[in-house]
Design an enzyme around this catalytic site. Structure first.
Site, short mmCIF file in Angstrom:
data_model
loop_
_atom_site.label_atom_id
_atom_site.label_comp_id
_atom_site.label_asym_id
_atom_site.label_seq_id
_atom_site.Cartn_x
_atom_site.Cartn_y
_atom_site.Cartn_z
N GLU A 1 4.30 -8.89 15.54
CA GLU A 1 3.66 -9.39 16.76
C GLU A 1 3.79 -10.91 16.83
O GLU A 1 4.09 -11.48 17.87
CB GLU A 1 2.20 -8.95 16.75
CG GLU A 1 1.54 -9.10 18.11
CD GLU A 1 0.09 -8.62 18.10
OE1 GLU A 1 -0.34 -8.05 17.09
OE2 GLU A 1 -0.58 -8.84 19.12
N ARG B 1 0.82 -1.22 0.00
CA ARG B 1 0.00 0.00 0.00
C ARG B 1 0.85 1.26 0.00
O ARG B 1 0.39 2.32 -0.44
CB ARG B 1 -0.98 -0.03 1.17
CG ARG B 1 -2.20 -0.89 0.84
CD ARG B 1 -3.04 -1.17 2.06
NE ARG B 1 -2.54 -2.33 2.78
CZ ARG B 1 -2.80 -2.60 4.04
NH1 ARG B 1 -3.54 -1.78 4.75
NH2 ARG B 1 -2.32 -3.69 4.61
P1 AMP Z 1 3.51 -1.58 11.81
O1 AMP Z 1 4.79 -2.18 11.30
O2 AMP Z 1 3.02 -2.26 13.06
O3 AMP Z 1 3.57 -0.08 11.96
O4 AMP Z 1 2.40 -1.92 10.75
C1 AMP Z 1 2.39 -1.23 9.58
C2 AMP Z 1 1.72 -1.96 8.43
O5 AMP Z 1 0.73 -2.92 8.82
C3 AMP Z 1 1.06 -0.90 7.63
O6 AMP Z 1 1.76 -0.77 6.41
C4 AMP Z 1 -0.37 -1.36 7.44
O7 AMP Z 1 -0.54 -1.63 6.08
C5 AMP Z 1 -0.54 -2.63 8.26
N1 AMP Z 1 -1.49 -2.49 9.38
C6 AMP Z 1 -1.19 -2.63 10.70
N2 AMP Z 1 -2.28 -2.46 11.48
C7 AMP Z 1 -3.30 -2.16 10.64
C8 AMP Z 1 -4.71 -1.85 10.83
N3 AMP Z 1 -5.27 -1.81 12.05
N4 AMP Z 1 -5.45 -1.58 9.73
C9 AMP Z 1 -4.88 -1.62 8.50
N5 AMP Z 1 -3.59 -1.92 8.25
C10 AMP Z 1 -2.80 -2.18 9.30
#
Ligand code: AMP
Length: 183
Positions: free
Chosen positions: A103, A66
């Site tokens: 996670e 995305r």
């Molecule tokens: P992070 O590495 O935890 O910051 O997760 C980032 C990626 O996970 C982003 O590029 C999002 O596309 C996806 N992501 C994580 N949580 C969500 C959520 N609640 N809704 C949509 N996409 C999410």
């Protein structure tokens, strides 16, 4: 530059929330409805491009998948290049990569080590920041390739997950268009 015609508040109303995806308890913030709106993508990109220009971006990096949608469009608006930060095994060359913790389990990002010039100012763009793990890994990888990474931009921030705060502690200025409470 195309001026953004919808405010961040109006853009927030275009994001679809899907409960319990991909796991029970997760509120998935789905940008499909935002980018499908006639002005949703253009306005999101317009706001991000203003922030990226203010940050002095010489190149934009976006994470698969995305981050490609928003990042590539921002690069076009600013008339600068785009660096795809890819999932493993996609690039047909010798890559540099970084493994990072999720996670549950680990993931990996890869890029062309020659995609940035030494000291080039690269601004990261992605759709959403949650824990910040993906963006921090991308910043580390881009820096290993020689980029200067001081700014990261996201359409959506989930502040309760602390990602933006983690990035700020790592010396990265964070720009976002909207926030959603919870995870
Ligand atoms: P992070 O590495 O935890 O910051 O997760 C980032 C990626 O996970 C982003 O590029 C999002 O596309 C996806 N992501 C994580 N949580 C969500 C959520 N609640 N809704 C949509 N996409 C999410």
């Amino acid at each position: 530059m195309i001026p953004p015609h919808l405010s961040p508040e109006e853009l927030k109303a275009l994001v679809r929330t899907v409960p319990d995806f991909p796991h029970p308890g997760i509120q998935f913030r789905d940008i499909t409805t935002l980018i499908g709106h006639p002005q949703g993508l253009a306005a999101s990109v317009g706001h991000l491009a203003l922030l990226a220009a203010a940050a002095g971006a010489q190149k934009i990096a976006g994470m698969e998948a995305r981050g490609f949608i928003f990042g590539a469009a921002v690069a076009v608006q600013l008339g600068i290049g785009f660096v795809p930060v890819r999932k493993p095994g996609k690039l047909p060359i010798v890559t540099i990569g970084i493994d990072y913790a999720l996670e549950y389990g680990t993931d990996r990002l890869e890029m062309d080590p020659e995609a940035v010039a030494p000291g080039e100012k690269v601004v990261i763009v992605d759709d959403l920041i949650a824990t910040g793990g993906t963006a921090l890994a991308a910043a580390e990888l881009l820096r290993a390739a020689g980029a200067e990474v001081t700014d990261a931009l996201f359409v959506i921030d989930l502040p309760d997950l602390g990602g933006a705060e983690r990035l700020r502690k790592a010396g990265i200025t964070v720009g976002t268009l909207m926030e959603f409470e919870g995870d």
